[in-house]
Design an enzyme around this catalytic site. Structure first.
Site, PDB file in Angstrom:
ATOM      1  N   ASP A   1       2.321  -1.426  -0.873  1.00  0.00           N
ATOM      2  CA  ASP A   1       3.482  -1.480  -1.759  1.00  0.00           C
ATOM      3  C   ASP A   1       3.291  -0.596  -2.987  1.00  0.00           C
ATOM      4  O   ASP A   1       2.172  -0.253  -3.366  1.00  0.00           O
ATOM      5  CB  ASP A   1       3.706  -2.913  -2.250  1.00  0.00           C
ATOM      6  CG  ASP A   1       4.337  -3.813  -1.211  1.00  0.00           C
ATOM      7  OD1 ASP A   1       4.498  -3.377  -0.047  1.00  0.00           O
ATOM      8  OD2 ASP A   1       4.649  -4.968  -1.548  1.00  0.00           O
TER       9      ASP A   1
ATOM     10  N   HIS B   1      -1.849  -2.435  -2.276  1.00  0.00           N
ATOM     11  CA  HIS B   1      -1.037  -1.545  -3.112  1.00  0.00           C
ATOM     12  C   HIS B   1      -1.770  -0.208  -3.215  1.00  0.00           C
ATOM     13  O   HIS B   1      -2.958  -0.190  -3.563  1.00  0.00           O
ATOM     14  CB  HIS B   1      -0.816  -2.148  -4.495  1.00  0.00           C
ATOM     15  CG  HIS B   1      -0.084  -3.459  -4.464  1.00  0.00           C
ATOM     16  ND1 HIS B   1      -0.704  -4.647  -4.115  1.00  0.00           N
ATOM     17  CD2 HIS B   1       1.206  -3.758  -4.728  1.00  0.00           C
ATOM     18  CE1 HIS B   1       0.181  -5.632  -4.168  1.00  0.00           C
ATOM     19  NE2 HIS B   1       1.347  -5.123  -4.533  1.00  0.00           N
TER      20      HIS B   1
END
Length: 237
Positions: A46, A188
């Protein structure tokens, strides 16, 4: 999704050859994805792209033959077109993580479109296709988000909380303790420690016999057709 058929052609051909060539499956690379293969995990990232860390991550995934799914933030796409095109070219799946990384719940239609549809339009212009999944920031969704999404909504089942600190040992241990067949792993790609943690987790799970695949491949391998507006956390058997 428009690219689904193209991506599965090599996989289906490999499976067919395995039926005719003795020992074919045993000699296949450990990172391949075969329909019905056990111990599958979808690796997802993400908040990117960020040129420095995302490029490092893509290099590491390429070395390992691993495909992942990237949920991108629209405000980060400018001047990153080459990185995004590389993701697509190397077989990674791409999704939407809103334009400004904001909560989607409670938004009116215009604000939702500014976050999701604007990002979708950017990605379509960069990549030339429109088959993007949606991951709502913070994993928050409601009936209105489902109705407006226009695509499957993908959450996660394995969370090493790599945003919390830069303790790579902790995040790897946490990821490994939560992983099971059919899981969706969240990292991430905007932190150097997260990139290191993700690649070390991949290596550790490879050693345990796990195979990595995109979200699309994970659910297809389990015979599940992803539906627009539906929410998915995993593809547990």
């Amino acid at each position: 999704m428009k690219t689904c058929g193209r991506r599965w052609i090599p996989i289906l051909l490999a499976a067919a050859l395995a039926l005719w060539l003795p020992g074919c499956q045993e000699s296949a690379p450990a990172v391949g994805v075969v329909p019905g293969q056990k111990k599958l995990v979808a690796l997802t990232f993400d908040d990117g792209p960020r040129r420095s860390t995302t490029t490092q991550l893509l290099d590491g995934l390429a070395e390992r033959g691993v495909k992942a799914t990237f949920f991108l933030v629209g405000s980060r796409l400018a001047d990153q077109e080459d990185v995004i095109q590389r993701m697509d070219r190397e077989g990674h799946q791409i999704g939407i993580h809103t334009y400004d990384h904001v909560l989607l719940t409670g938004l009116n239609q215009a604000d939702f479109d500014a976050q999701v549809e604007a990002t979708r339009a950017q990605l379509k212009e960069i990549l030339g296709h429109n088959d993007f999944l949606l991951r709502p920031p913070f994993g928050k969704w409601d009936a209105a988000v489902q109705a407006r999404a226009g695509c499957p909504i993908i959450l996660w089942s394995i969370d090493p909380e790599d945003w919390k600190d830069d303790d790579v040992e902790r995040m790897v241990s946490q990821a490994l303790s939560q992983t099971r067949d059919g899981g969706i792993l969240l990292f991430h790609d905007i932190f150097a420690s997260s990139v290191e943690g993700a690649l070390r987790t991949v290596d550790a799970l490879h050693a345990q016999g796990y195979y990595f695949c995109t979200i699309e491949e994970l659910f297809a391998a389990r015979g599940i057709t992803l539906q627009p507006g539906e929410v998915y956390w995993n593809a547990y058997p």
